[in-house]
Design an enzyme around this catalytic site. Sequence first.
Site, PDB file in Angstrom:
ATOM      1  N   GLY A 198       0.788  -1.233   0.000  1.00 32.21           N
ATOM      2  CA  GLY A 198       0.000   0.000   0.000  1.00 32.21           C
ATOM      3  C   GLY A 198       0.817   1.278   0.000  1.00 32.21           C
ATOM      4  O   GLY A 198       0.300   2.353  -0.321  1.00 32.21           O
ATOM      5  N   ASP A 199       2.084   1.206   0.360  1.00 31.16           N
ATOM      6  CA  ASP A 199       2.939   2.405   0.329  1.00 31.16           C
ATOM      7  C   ASP A 199       4.372   1.951   0.036  1.00 31.16           C
ATOM      8  O   ASP A 199       5.298   2.239   0.788  1.00 31.16           O
ATOM      9  CB  ASP A 199       2.854   3.138   1.681  1.00 31.16           C
ATOM     10  N   TYR A 200       4.479   1.221  -1.072  1.00 32.26           N
ATOM     11  CA  TYR A 200       5.742   0.555  -1.383  1.00 32.26           C
ATOM     12  C   TYR A 200       6.702   1.549  -2.040  1.00 32.26           C
ATOM     13  O   TYR A 200       6.867   1.583  -3.253  1.00 32.26           O
ATOM     14  CB  TYR A 200       5.456  -0.638  -2.303  1.00 32.26           C
TER      15      TYR A 200
END
Lengths: 209, 328
Positions: free
Chosen positions: A119-121
């Site tokens: 989700g926030d790579y």
Amino acid sequence: MAVKKIGEGAEAIIYTTRFMSRSAVLKRRMPKNYRARAIDELLRRQRTKNEARAIALAHESGVRSPELLLVADYEILMGVMRGTMLSNYMRKSKKEMRSIMREIGKAAALMHNAGLAHGDYTPANIIISGSHAGVIDFGLATMLPSTEDKAMDLILMKRSVSPSDYRTVETAYRKFSSDSAKVLNRVSSIERRGRYKTRTLETFSSKGV
Amino acid sequence: MAVIGIESSAHTLGVGISENGKVLANAREMYSIGSGGMIPMKVADFHAGNVRKVVRSALREAGLKLSDITAIGYTKGPGIGPCLRVAQVAAKTIAAQYHIPIFPVNHAIAHIEITKQLFHSSDPLTLYVSGGNSQIVALDSEPYMHYKVYGETFDIGVGNMIDSFAREAKLTPAWGSTVAKVAQGGKYVEMPYSVKGMDFTFTGLLTHATKVLHSGTVNLRDVAYSLQETAFAMLVEAMERALFLTSKKDVTLCGGVAQSTRLQEMLKGMARSHGTRFFVAPNEYNADNGAMIAVVAEKMHESGIKCPISACTVDQKYRIDSVRVAWQ
């Protein structure tokens, strides 16, 4: 429990502490007075629970990531990941960088195979130690992710590393993911969407790590 | 040197005049949306029928004649195609008749620039929210000076989302302030909350709220309250992330939805909690207006930009990050 603040994000404060005679990290989601209290408490509780599950799942799936120790309503206690954030990392050799990028691709594949999208790579959530890459901050992770969720992980990374580094990420992803064709097709189709196009091509292409 | 700006990207036809960054006139006529939405051709007809009148009243307000004007700007986009064309044609006509330079202006940049001008804030992090757009932007000098989009809606603008809900709820006029009034004193019922990093989506929220409303299990007040609180919390949270990332010292709010006092209060609360200054322009500059177009046209003129008439097109999807900000 003695704690020492080591970082503050938009959502949470991070402390180091000790737990059962070992070092540990405590993440505490702070209340946000600007939003309605009902929304604030629901979001913080859901996210804490969701993140704890994701931390456990990622660790189990073989990704270098923190170990889950304890969970409360708005707090998570986890193991320590030592190293440097990829976003602050000074590249040493081509060979080391390739190994790091390969592990970033592999880690994405392992998480996705296990039923988890980060989700926030982005480089701020990749911890480098030697030529290894670990993953932290599962605060925006999605369980049972859609193809779109998985593709977004790759897109976020693609926007923030150089094109050649991303190619290494993608090659490793292809090798380890059980669903790579579908996900990589989705990456291309998201990039073709109007609103995304300019941002991906113009705004981000010049920025490598 | 007085510069005139014409805006007609949506339901408002606005004509403004600026001189050395000071607004001398800001005249407008608005197409009444009532309980329906906007039918592009009807709105364009309305604008075409009013453009002369509004140009005249702006000139009267400024105490000037068209022959006193040294440059002209119009909204190139983003906006509704047939509507945009009215300002374009009017501006080209005046430019040709009076032999003055003409400047195509990006609508989003105009909202941002006029707010910067009013508060002397040179480098803010901005939440730009309108019917068709919802974006988090700030200046970035790489690869050239431009407004970088840090986050934005992946589907519809927040204004469009709230207006659609208002039409579903049969509220008149079908727009945000009516929903805000209905929402007063409401209680929260759970709604889908969708923020990805600094980006967000609104259609899931709209679909869910509409479904809950029509199911009759929750009253309109609570649905309206929950919809509004959720949408604004999403925007402010994404802004908070962007603030951490960019470390900007000022936060500004602009665009049509910036007129919402609840959104102003929330964003101000967030900004203040991080020691950041917060600015929002008076409503007349957050509603679509011609003054902001004039202000940017003047900046473009001063910075030596030349726009050949062949470049004076309209572009319904004119991206804010495709514009070179030569004046800063």
